[in-house]
Write a protein that holds these residues in place. Structure first.
Motif, mmCIF file in Angstrom:
data_model
loop_
_atom_site.group_PDB
_atom_site.id
_atom_site.type_symbol
_atom_site.label_atom_id
_atom_site.label_comp_id
_atom_site.label_asym_id
_atom_site.label_seq_id
_atom_site.Cartn_x
_atom_site.Cartn_y
_atom_site.Cartn_z
ATOM 1 N N ASP A 42 0.826 -1.208 0.000
ATOM 2 C CA ASP A 42 0.000 0.000 0.000
ATOM 3 C C ASP A 42 0.858 1.255 0.000
ATOM 4 O O ASP A 42 0.356 2.360 0.219
ATOM 5 N N ARG A 148 -1.209 -6.762 -5.231
ATOM 6 C CA ARG A 148 -2.303 -6.226 -4.407
ATOM 7 C C ARG A 148 -3.641 -6.847 -4.790
ATOM 8 O O ARG A 148 -4.424 -7.244 -3.923
ATOM 9 N N THR A 209 -4.616 3.640 -3.434
ATOM 10 C CA THR A 209 -4.219 2.912 -2.237
ATOM 11 C C THR A 209 -2.820 3.273 -1.750
ATOM 12 O O THR A 209 -2.367 2.733 -0.747
#
Length: 210
Positions: A42, A148, A209
């Motif tokens: 992130d 991710r 993100t």
């Protein structure tokens, strides 16, 4: 030492990885850094210039289309830790589903890429290369997005380089790394899941993100 694919994967599972001194050295040795390079999934730093490059470069991105070509591109430099035995081992674990590549193409030319080993929800980045401007940065951005989106928890880069630091990589102590590794290995992820790999899709997901 001579490694089997099973022993190689066991090494990754306990936090160590093999290297050779150079391409012609038949000997391998295990490495266990005191501080480990990781990219927080992130925390990838997508600069405006890299986002523009992704939009405008005209490159295409694939996964596992040319694994050997990516490993060969990474080994094709004056100094490399990838010897013949390691190349053979990576091929074997690629065929078993535990090693993957992401390729960046300029037309039909392999412009850059990155490859690594997977166990559970851990991705152990081995090496990347570039034959066109920013191709390795673009590969890394697409890789972070894929990790991710497909359930990965840990992106291990082994060492922290100045290049990786500009993209958000950090160092963590060995003990912290091993705790993160244990959690990631016990989880599951699917590197090969089908994703929208359009430039705008990748940029949007990363910027939302990071």
């Amino acid at each position: 030492m001579s490694l089997t694919p099973e022993l190689l994967l066991h090494g990754y599972s306990i936090g160590i990885f093999p290297m050779a001194e150079h391409r012609n050295d038949p000997e391998l040795f295990w490495v266990d850094p005191k501080f480990r390079g990781v990219v927080p999934l992130d925390g990838f730093h997508l600069s405006r210039s890299l986002a523009r490059r992704i939009r405008n470069c005209g490159f295409s991105v694939t996964i596992n289309r040319d694994f050997d070509g990516v490993v060969g591109g990474c080994a094709d430099r004056s100094e490399t830790w990838i010897n013949a035995e390691l190349r053979d081992l990576y091929q074997k674990i690629h065929r078993s589903g535990h090693a993957h590549s992401l390729e960046v193409w300029d037309g039909d030319v392999l412009a850059g890429g990155v490859y690594g080993v997977t166990l559970g929800a851990a991705f152990f980045g081995e090496s990347m290369f570039s034959r066109r401007k920013d191709a390795s940065k673009i590969a890394l951005a697409y890789l972070v997005d894929r990790l991710r989106e497909t359930g990965f928890q840990l992106f291990d880069t082994q060492f922290l380089t100045a290049h990786l630091a500009t993209l958000g990589a950090i160092e963590i102590p060995r003990a912290q790394y091993r705790l993160a590794l244990e959690d990631a290995i016990d989880a599951s992820a699917d590197f090969t899941a089908v994703l929208d790999q359009s430039p705008e899709g990748v940029i949007q997901r990363i910027t939302q993100t990071s």
